[in-house]
Design a protein around this motif. Sequence first.
Motif, short mmCIF file in Angstrom:
data_model
loop_
_atom_site.label_atom_id
_atom_site.label_comp_id
_atom_site.label_asym_id
_atom_site.label_seq_id
_atom_site.Cartn_x
_atom_site.Cartn_y
_atom_site.Cartn_z
N SER A 7 0.95 -1.35 -0.09
CA SER A 7 -0.07 0.12 0.08
C SER A 7 0.87 1.34 0.03
O SER A 7 0.51 2.19 -0.49
CB SER A 7 -0.86 0.20 1.19
OG SER A 7 -0.37 0.17 2.37
N LYS A 8 2.13 1.25 0.71
CA LYS A 8 2.93 2.36 0.89
C LYS A 8 3.53 2.59 -0.93
O LYS A 8 3.70 3.98 -1.22
CB LYS A 8 4.04 2.20 1.83
CG LYS A 8 3.68 2.28 3.18
CD LYS A 8 4.73 2.18 4.17
CE LYS A 8 4.34 2.42 5.47
NZ LYS A 8 5.20 2.04 6.59
N LYS A 9 3.79 1.34 -1.54
CA LYS A 9 4.10 1.44 -2.82
C LYS A 9 3.02 2.11 -3.77
O LYS A 9 3.38 2.12 -5.03
CB LYS A 9 4.83 0.23 -3.25
CG LYS A 9 5.92 -0.18 -2.67
CD LYS A 9 6.53 -1.34 -3.20
CE LYS A 9 7.75 -2.02 -2.30
NZ LYS A 9 8.27 -3.16 -2.67
N LYS A 10 1.74 2.18 -3.33
CA LYS A 10 0.58 2.56 -4.10
C LYS A 10 0.24 1.34 -5.23
O LYS A 10 -0.26 1.81 -6.15
CB LYS A 10 0.79 3.80 -4.76
CG LYS A 10 1.00 4.79 -3.57
CD LYS A 10 -0.02 5.77 -3.56
CE LYS A 10 0.49 6.94 -2.69
NZ LYS A 10 0.17 7.02 -1.38
N TYR A 11 0.63 0.02 -4.79
CA TYR A 11 0.12 -0.95 -5.87
C TYR A 11 -1.29 -1.56 -5.27
O TYR A 11 -1.77 -2.25 -5.93
CB TYR A 11 1.28 -2.21 -5.52
CG TYR A 11 2.68 -2.09 -6.03
CD1 TYR A 11 2.75 -1.11 -6.91
CD2 TYR A 11 3.69 -2.26 -5.60
CE1 TYR A 11 4.21 -0.70 -7.73
CE2 TYR A 11 4.95 -2.21 -5.77
CZ TYR A 11 5.26 -1.42 -6.91
OH TYR A 11 6.31 -0.93 -7.74
N MET A 12 -1.72 -1.11 -4.08
CA MET A 12 -3.03 -1.34 -3.91
C MET A 12 -3.86 -0.47 -3.09
O MET A 12 -3.06 0.54 -2.42
CB MET A 12 -3.03 -2.78 -2.95
CG MET A 12 -2.25 -2.54 -1.49
SD MET A 12 -2.75 -4.07 -0.47
CE MET A 12 -1.96 -5.11 -1.60
N GLU A 13 -4.93 -0.35 -2.97
CA GLU A 13 -5.96 0.40 -2.18
C GLU A 13 -6.32 -0.25 -0.75
O GLU A 13 -6.60 -1.33 -0.95
CB GLU A 13 -7.15 0.73 -3.08
CG GLU A 13 -6.74 1.45 -4.27
CD GLU A 13 -8.22 1.48 -5.37
OE1 GLU A 13 -9.09 0.93 -5.10
OE2 GLU A 13 -7.97 2.36 -6.52
N VAL A 14 -6.56 0.60 0.13
CA VAL A 14 -6.94 0.25 1.47
C VAL A 14 -8.23 0.69 1.69
O VAL A 14 -8.47 2.03 1.30
CB VAL A 14 -5.95 0.48 2.58
CG1 VAL A 14 -6.54 0.07 3.97
CG2 VAL A 14 -4.54 0.16 2.36
N ILE A 15 -9.35 -0.22 1.87
CA ILE A 15 -10.82 0.21 1.91
C ILE A 15 -10.80 0.17 3.39
O ILE A 15 -11.16 -0.82 3.79
CB ILE A 15 -11.47 -0.68 1.01
CG1 ILE A 15 -11.09 -0.41 -0.52
CG2 ILE A 15 -12.88 -0.47 1.16
CD1 ILE A 15 -11.58 -1.62 -1.28
N GLU A 16 -11.05 1.24 3.95
CA GLU A 16 -11.19 1.36 5.45
C GLU A 16 -12.62 1.02 5.75
O GLU A 16 -13.43 1.07 5.12
CB GLU A 16 -11.02 2.78 6.13
CG GLU A 16 -9.73 3.26 6.04
CD GLU A 16 -8.49 2.80 6.69
OE1 GLU A 16 -8.86 2.12 7.75
OE2 GLU A 16 -7.29 2.64 6.09
#
Length: 93
Positions: free
Chosen positions: A55-64
């Motif tokens: 997620s820090k590399k922006k390869y994925m999204e985090v859905i809170e």
Amino acid sequence: MYPDLVGKLKKLEFIENEVKTCVELLITGDATAREINEFTHVPGLKIYATLDRMSKKKYMEVIEGTPVYFRCIDPEKLTEKLKTNSFSPCRKH
């Protein structure tokens, strides 16, 4: 399980757990850390570290929410991001 993609991700210095996680999310769409753990067999503590790194590399999204879900970014965006990163002058070769 997407052997071409797995090979390309490994060439781009993805570690094994990142490869498994990325491919799983591309297959399933949204998933919780527990679901990803169940499908990939990445150990529990390592799955959280892997998800955080990706997620820090922006390869994925985090859905809170409760629970938190994860989603790989659009495959076209991922490909573009990987191309850009692979030609970065700061990248290890």
